[in-house]
Scaffold this motif. Sequence first.
Motif, PDB file in Angstrom:
ATOM      1  N   PHE A 159       0.936  -1.277  -0.125  1.00  0.00           N
ATOM      2  CA  PHE A 159      -0.250   0.077   0.152  1.00  0.00           C
ATOM      3  C   PHE A 159       0.892   1.263  -0.059  1.00  0.00           C
ATOM      4  CE2 PHE A 159      -3.333  -2.890   1.422  1.00  0.00           C
ATOM      5  CZ  PHE A 159      -4.545  -2.550   0.748  1.00  0.00           C
ATOM      6  N   HIS A 227     -16.829  -2.018  -3.085  1.00  0.00           N
ATOM      7  CA  HIS A 227     -16.334  -2.612  -1.838  1.00  0.00           C
ATOM      8  C   HIS A 227     -15.268  -3.655  -1.974  1.00  0.00           C
ATOM      9  CE1 HIS A 227     -18.369   0.585   0.307  1.00  0.00           C
ATOM     10  NE2 HIS A 227     -19.388   0.146  -0.252  1.00  0.00           N
ATOM     11  N   ASN A 231     -12.096  -6.910   2.620  1.00  0.00           N
ATOM     12  CA  ASN A 231     -12.198  -6.122   3.831  1.00  0.00           C
ATOM     13  C   ASN A 231     -13.054  -5.021   3.546  1.00  0.00           C
ATOM     14  OD1 ASN A 231     -11.355  -3.818   5.480  1.00  0.00           O
ATOM     15  ND2 ASN A 231      -9.408  -4.329   5.516  1.00  0.00           N
ATOM     16  N   HIS A 234     -12.276  -1.470   2.858  1.00  0.00           N
ATOM     17  CA  HIS A 234     -11.419  -0.937   1.829  1.00  0.00           C
ATOM     18  C   HIS A 234     -12.599  -0.881   0.520  1.00  0.00           C
ATOM     19  CE1 HIS A 234      -7.445  -2.263   3.586  1.00  0.00           C
ATOM     20  NE2 HIS A 234      -8.274  -1.400   4.383  1.00  0.00           N
ATOM     21  N   TYR A 454      -3.355   3.258  -1.534  1.00  0.00           N
ATOM     22  CA  TYR A 454      -3.682   2.259  -2.630  1.00  0.00           C
ATOM     23  C   TYR A 454      -2.749   1.095  -3.039  1.00  0.00           C
ATOM     24  CZ  TYR A 454      -0.477   4.977  -5.434  1.00  0.00           C
ATOM     25  OH  TYR A 454       0.819   5.404  -5.997  1.00  0.00           O
ATOM     26  N   GLU A 490      -6.745  -1.862  -4.765  1.00  0.00           N
ATOM     27  CA  GLU A 490      -7.188  -1.891  -3.449  1.00  0.00           C
ATOM     28  C   GLU A 490      -6.893  -0.676  -2.791  1.00  0.00           C
ATOM     29  OE1 GLU A 490      -7.613  -4.615   0.497  1.00  0.00           O
ATOM     30  OE2 GLU A 490      -6.419  -5.129  -1.089  1.00  0.00           O
ATOM     31  N   ILE A 492      -7.472   2.341   0.394  1.00  0.00           N
ATOM     32  CA  ILE A 492      -7.985   2.780   1.656  1.00  0.00           C
ATOM     33  C   ILE A 492      -8.524   3.979   1.712  1.00  0.00           C
ATOM     34  CG2 ILE A 492      -6.998   2.940   4.232  1.00  0.00           C
ATOM     35  CD1 ILE A 492      -4.823   1.038   3.564  1.00  0.00           C
ATOM     36  N   SER A 498      -5.697   2.175   9.500  1.00  0.00           N
ATOM     37  CA  SER A 498      -5.405   0.657   8.824  1.00  0.00           C
ATOM     38  C   SER A 498      -3.823   0.672   9.187  1.00  0.00           C
ATOM     39  CB  SER A 498      -5.264   0.872   7.173  1.00  0.00           C
ATOM     40  OG  SER A 498      -4.548  -0.520   6.854  1.00  0.00           O
TER      41      SER A 498
END
Length: 621
Positions: A159, A227, A231, A234, A454, A490, A492, A498
């Motif tokens: 991330f 979504h 998770n 996220h 991301y 993905e 956040i 997180s």
Amino acid sequence: MKVNTLRSVWMFIILLGVQTVMAKSITGYVKEASSGAALGGVSVRVKGKSIQTHTDQQGYYQINAALGQVLVFSLERFTAVEHVVGQETRIDVALQIDNMERDRNSIPIRQDVYAGQYSIKRGESLTAYLGGSMHVRPMYRSAGIHSSESYEKIQENKFVRTNVEPLSTFAADVDAASYSNVRRFLRQGHMPHPDAVRVEEMINYFTYDLSGPTNGDPVRVVTEVTHAPWNAQHQLLRLSLKAKDIPSENLPAANFVFLIDVSGSMSSSNKLPLVKSSFKMLVDQLRDEDRVAIVTYAGSAVVALESTSGKEKRKIKDALDALQASGSTAGGAGMTKAYQIARAHFAKAGNNRIIMATDGDFNVGESSDEEMEKLIAKERNDGIYISILGYGMGNYKDSKLEMLANKGHGNYAYIDNISEARKAIVTEFGASLFTVAKDVKIQVEFNPHFVQSYRLVGYEHNLLEAEDFNNDEKLGGDMGVGHVVTALYEIIPQGVKSNFDGSVDDLKYQENTKPKSSVNKKELATVKFRYKEPDGEVSKLVTHVVNPKVTPLAQTSHDLRFATAVAELGMLLRNSDYKQQANFDQLIARAKASRGKDEEGYRAEFIRLAQDAQALHDADR
């Protein structure tokens, strides 16, 4: 009496001589002496002859040899064993680790070596593996500690905080070899090597229902936001590029050179015999204006068929039928010869392409990755592309074949059965072999108002620096007729706590980067992609804005939901650090619900493979 006795002696000598030259089929099993573990990739050859084969993943082999000949069993880091062929038809062998290798316990194990229950990472020593405290990663039912299959190490994308690095850049890639290779592992009852699992290739194995561009561009951009199923806090951004469709009768004339590995390692039934069947299906797709030549390589390169019109299908198939496997593997010489023929019959404004079939085990001549890369890079600039079809197991060199395809403006598929050959060669004929956009590069700029961090799921081997996006000298990916490239990010969202993106103290010598107060609050991200026309050298830019609206997963397209199931399985197979709440039950249920139109049954097959993977995973807990 003496005459009869003399005659008997001579008859015995003659019969003994006949027995010596008459070959018979010998099978057997090779294991490691100390542990009893099966050894895959062991070279089994007839001493003084060009006859050679390799053991499969389970340690078994089959070879033809005559009475009195000597079989040589050899594998890197082991002491070779010789065995004289007698009356037996089965010869089992146990190999001992070489004494020098046993003592060299500070030498790192190769990154592609993996054990029955542990994967040895780059830089870990044999001492550390055998008795030290160094961490080893668990694996499930893997092949054997000395399998000689090789896979390039994958360091998973992390991330990234948007305020530190707002741009994500990568080369579009349409390879799908990883999925069929993973399928091969699972069908044999083994969890795959983690570095064999390239999640983006698993996602891109499947076709998705998208319409092509209508504005004259060769590629159209499609995005969705939902979504993350593993998770709920996220989000997922789906980014797809759809290439334009061209009717097969309107495709440019093709100048193909089939480059076929006929070395001893290709002798097993899932290699050269499958190669022949695969290429025969391709021959059936040829038109009269297309041309094909066949180059083979073993100890040296041979032109098995000069460039021939596509209308002479019987002649081409006869040349394929005549191929036999034996000898060493002069891959560099074969590739050089194939490019020479492709240049000699170069089709202006046509499709000039080498189609290579091999297990990737080059061992004679220009065999290093660097040398092969230089050769391919030189030729691609002259408009000759390369496509790679990988076959086999045990000594399979995935890392080398992936590199060759990426550097040669080509694609890469792994063929493990005739159905996969039909998919890669017949069903996806245009998408695999006819390029409509080359050097395709994607760059996404995330809006820090919405995106805290991301992560690009997969594409670890295709990452580019941000400045590479505008540099036309930097190589991108290629897209064929009608093909779709899909990537998942993905995300956040801003304000979500997180453990993945961490935190850093405020900077002392410069201002901390924060979103502008005037930032556009109606855009989640901006997607840009660059491409060149197949015969162009200057890239063109296309821009697409992503709406921040988040659609509940259940209301998204069948394609997106199915793609998330594939990605979730990939993370579980890799035992990813980012799998979070991923689990087999939910991905299988989602795949079943989003199967959609599945005329060829590929999605149904995926569901069965996911169920097999779950059973293997549960059995090893």
